[in-house]
Design an enzyme around this catalytic site. Structure first.
Site, PDB file in Angstrom:
ATOM      1  N   LYS A   1      45.282  37.980  39.818  1.00  0.00           N
ATOM      2  CA  LYS A   1      43.926  37.898  39.009  1.00  0.00           C
ATOM      3  C   LYS A   1      44.645  37.687  37.670  1.00  0.00           C
ATOM      4  O   LYS A   1      45.161  38.758  37.171  1.00  0.00           O
ATOM      5  CB  LYS A   1      43.124  39.214  39.379  1.00  0.00           C
ATOM      6  CG  LYS A   1      41.768  38.812  38.477  1.00  0.00           C
ATOM      7  CD  LYS A   1      40.920  40.035  38.773  1.00  0.00           C
ATOM      8  CE  LYS A   1      39.577  39.984  38.070  1.00  0.00           C
ATOM      9  NZ  LYS A   1      38.713  41.269  38.193  1.00  0.00           N
TER      10      LYS A   1
ATOM     11  N   ARG B   1      30.670  37.827  32.564  1.00  0.00           N
ATOM     12  CA  ARG B   1      30.593  38.839  31.873  1.00  0.00           C
ATOM     13  C   ARG B   1      28.878  38.872  31.566  1.00  0.00           C
ATOM     14  O   ARG B   1      28.596  39.910  31.640  1.00  0.00           O
ATOM     15  CB  ARG B   1      31.256  39.003  30.644  1.00  0.00           C
ATOM     16  CG  ARG B   1      32.623  39.189  31.109  1.00  0.00           C
ATOM     17  CD  ARG B   1      33.930  39.153  29.963  1.00  0.00           C
ATOM     18  NE  ARG B   1      35.130  39.233  30.679  1.00  0.00           N
ATOM     19  CZ  ARG B   1      36.371  38.973  30.191  1.00  0.00           C
ATOM     20  NH1 ARG B   1      36.267  38.342  28.987  1.00  0.00           N
ATOM     21  NH2 ARG B   1      37.441  39.098  30.582  1.00  0.00           N
TER      22      ARG B   1
ATOM     23  N   ARG C   1      41.440  42.647  28.801  1.00  0.00           N
ATOM     24  CA  ARG C   1      42.138  43.048  29.983  1.00  0.00           C
ATOM     25  C   ARG C   1      43.673  42.765  30.031  1.00  0.00           C
ATOM     26  O   ARG C   1      44.189  42.703  31.312  1.00  0.00           O
ATOM     27  CB  ARG C   1      41.175  42.704  31.212  1.00  0.00           C
ATOM     28  CG  ARG C   1      39.939  43.417  30.941  1.00  0.00           C
ATOM     29  CD  ARG C   1      38.970  42.987  32.432  1.00  0.00           C
ATOM     30  NE  ARG C   1      37.666  43.742  32.198  1.00  0.00           N
ATOM     31  CZ  ARG C   1      36.623  42.915  32.223  1.00  0.00           C
ATOM     32  NH1 ARG C   1      36.387  41.711  32.643  1.00  0.00           N
ATOM     33  NH2 ARG C   1      35.397  43.865  32.149  1.00  0.00           N
TER      34      ARG C   1
ATOM     35  N   GLU D   1      53.485  40.841  43.291  1.00  0.00           N
ATOM     36  CA  GLU D   1      52.306  41.338  43.465  1.00  0.00           C
ATOM     37  C   GLU D   1      51.736  41.026  44.744  1.00  0.00           C
ATOM     38  O   GLU D   1      51.307  42.183  45.701  1.00  0.00           O
ATOM     39  CB  GLU D   1      51.248  40.822  42.401  1.00  0.00           C
ATOM     40  CG  GLU D   1      51.228  41.134  41.026  1.00  0.00           C
ATOM     41  CD  GLU D   1      50.694  42.627  40.820  1.00  0.00           C
ATOM     42  OE1 GLU D   1      50.341  43.460  41.503  1.00  0.00           O
ATOM     43  OE2 GLU D   1      50.825  43.111  39.663  1.00  0.00           O
TER      44      GLU D   1
ATOM     45  N   LYS E   1      42.773  34.290  41.950  1.00  0.00           N
ATOM     46  CA  LYS E   1      41.781  34.055  41.016  1.00  0.00           C
ATOM     47  C   LYS E   1      41.937  34.046  39.692  1.00  0.00           C
ATOM     48  O   LYS E   1      43.049  34.820  39.013  1.00  0.00           O
ATOM     49  CB  LYS E   1      40.725  35.505  41.051  1.00  0.00           C
ATOM     50  CG  LYS E   1      39.433  35.560  40.297  1.00  0.00           C
ATOM     51  CD  LYS E   1      38.840  36.629  40.515  1.00  0.00           C
ATOM     52  CE  LYS E   1      37.480  36.562  39.613  1.00  0.00           C
ATOM     53  NZ  LYS E   1      36.491  37.714  39.833  1.00  0.00           N
TER      54      LYS E   1
ATOM     55  N   SER F   1      33.309  31.866  37.485  1.00  0.00           N
ATOM     56  CA  SER F   1      32.092  31.390  36.764  1.00  0.00           C
ATOM     57  C   SER F   1      32.223  30.375  35.792  1.00  0.00           C
ATOM     58  O   SER F   1      31.378  29.362  35.714  1.00  0.00           O
ATOM     59  CB  SER F   1      31.689  32.607  36.005  1.00  0.00           C
ATOM     60  OG  SER F   1      32.392  33.177  35.232  1.00  0.00           O
TER      61      SER F   1
ATOM     62  N   TYR G   1      30.099  29.874  43.981  1.00  0.00           N
ATOM     63  CA  TYR G   1      28.699  29.929  43.900  1.00  0.00           C
ATOM     64  C   TYR G   1      28.036  29.017  44.294  1.00  0.00           C
ATOM     65  O   TYR G   1      26.708  28.964  44.359  1.00  0.00           O
ATOM     66  CB  TYR G   1      28.648  30.219  42.198  1.00  0.00           C
ATOM     67  CG  TYR G   1      29.341  31.308  41.509  1.00  0.00           C
ATOM     68  CD1 TYR G   1      28.568  32.627  41.907  1.00  0.00           C
ATOM     69  CD2 TYR G   1      30.287  31.328  40.922  1.00  0.00           C
ATOM     70  CE1 TYR G   1      29.311  33.680  41.345  1.00  0.00           C
ATOM     71  CE2 TYR G   1      30.985  32.195  40.365  1.00  0.00           C
ATOM     72  CZ  TYR G   1      30.336  33.521  40.558  1.00  0.00           C
ATOM     73  OH  TYR G   1      31.263  34.699  40.050  1.00  0.00           O
TER      74      TYR G   1
END
Length: 334
Positions: free
Chosen positions: A203, A213, A224, A240, A255, A281, A320
């Site tokens: 990610k 957000r 982040r 990871e 992602k 998004s 979506y």
């Protein structure tokens, strides 16, 4: 015949001559079952709230979420990934609404499970960012940094309340070191061995999260970058990946999807567990905005982006457009 005899002897264009021919020889096929619908449910509203940056996407009420789940199921979508949006007054430094058995996400899980049972895979976001007043994915230490190990304790609690609510799959998405192992232990401790873990393995700290957000009413202060991955890195993703598999991940995810197709392809080549990708998004918003301007063909762009993600190796795509695309695929099949 031309001056070079029968050249060219090889004519790949023969396999592109008609729609039926192109369909027959297509190497990558998109199916409704490949798709997972991310959905937002907001506490304290009586009507769906449109998300301005994501035309066509809303923050659902509990009732409209149930209807969206049924619609996705009827379209042939495989799963729904739920994100809870609590009332602002319930946010605090520890994100306690995220572990409240009566918090909005847990209530929504129970609602959807009651509506669709086991016919649709119910997945839940396991992260604190929607519930903290500072908007970070974990609890903060005295210096304002995200405390990895203290956050893991909160994730263990979240996993247990989500499992108790009836979720089939939890998606720990905060990119804390050790999160998959802690969540697996927490689930097994309460006898929820059958609840699967979709690991957010790679990610990235991406510019494309902006509309999300708004969707979750984020209170983020700062960024982040100290816990999400650097967009420059690929080998780090493979590290990871190895750690998540060792800790018990049942499925892994990349992602965002579109800007990281090389990472997705590398992950898909390297594992024997299902691989997911999240078309996020910002990817959605760019297509919708350009289509609204008349700059691109909306439907063609949607299907092209999803086919590209599928071709890169994703067996499951969170998008979506999931229900809409599934419905159109059904019409195309006749």
């Amino acid at each position: 015949m031309n001056s070079y005899g029968s050249f060219p002897g090889a004519r790949p264009r023969r396999l592109r001559t008609t729609p039926a021919m192109r369909r027959m020889v297509a190497e990558t096929r998109l199916q409704p079952a490949d798709l997972i619908l991310p959905a937002f449910v907001r506490e304290g509203i009586t009507e769906p709230v449109p998300i301005a940056a994501m035309p066509g996407v809303v923050q659902h009420t509990r009732d409209t979420l149930r209807k969206a789940a049924v619609e996705a199921l009827e379209a042939g979508v495989s799963g729904i990934m739920l994100f809870g949006v609590p009332e602002d007054a319930k946010k605090d430094a520890a994100g306690t609404a995220g572990t409240d058995p009566d918090g909005i996400l847990q209530v929504a899980i129970r609602d959807v499970r009651a509506e669709v049972g086991d016919d649709l895979v119910i997945m839940s976001d396991l992260c604190l960012d929607e519930y903290t007043d500072h908007g970070h994915c974990g609890v903060l230490d005295a210096d304002g940094r995200v405390d990895n190990d203290a956050t893991l304790e909160r994730y263990a609690e979240m996993a247990q309340v989500q499992a108790d609510a009836g979720v089939h799959v939890v998606g720990p998405s905060g990119m804390m070191d050790g999160q998959v192992g802690v969540v697996r232990d927490a689930l097994d401790t309460i006898g929820k061995e059958d609840v699967s873990i979709l690991a957010y393995t790679a990610k990235y700290s991406s510019a494309f999260y902006g509309p999300f957000r708004e969707a979750v009413g984020s209170s983020l202060q700062g960024d982040r970058k100290t816990y999400q991955q650097d967009p420059a890195n690929l080998r780090e993703s493979m590290r990871e990946l190895a750690l998540d598999l060792e800790e018990g991940a049942d499925m892994v995810m990349v992602k965002p999807a579109g800007p990281y197709l090389d990472v997705l392809a590398k992950v898909a080549e390297s594992v024997h567990v299902p691989v997911a990708a999240y078309q996020i998004s910002g990817e959605y918003a760019m297509v919708e905005a350009a289509a609204e301007k008349g700059w691109i063909d909306r439907d063609r762009a949607i299907f092209e982006t999803l086919t590209g993600i599928r071709r890169a190796g994703a067996q499951m795509i969170l998008t979506y457009w999931a229900t809409e695309v599934a419905q159109k695929l059904a019409v195309a099949r006749g």
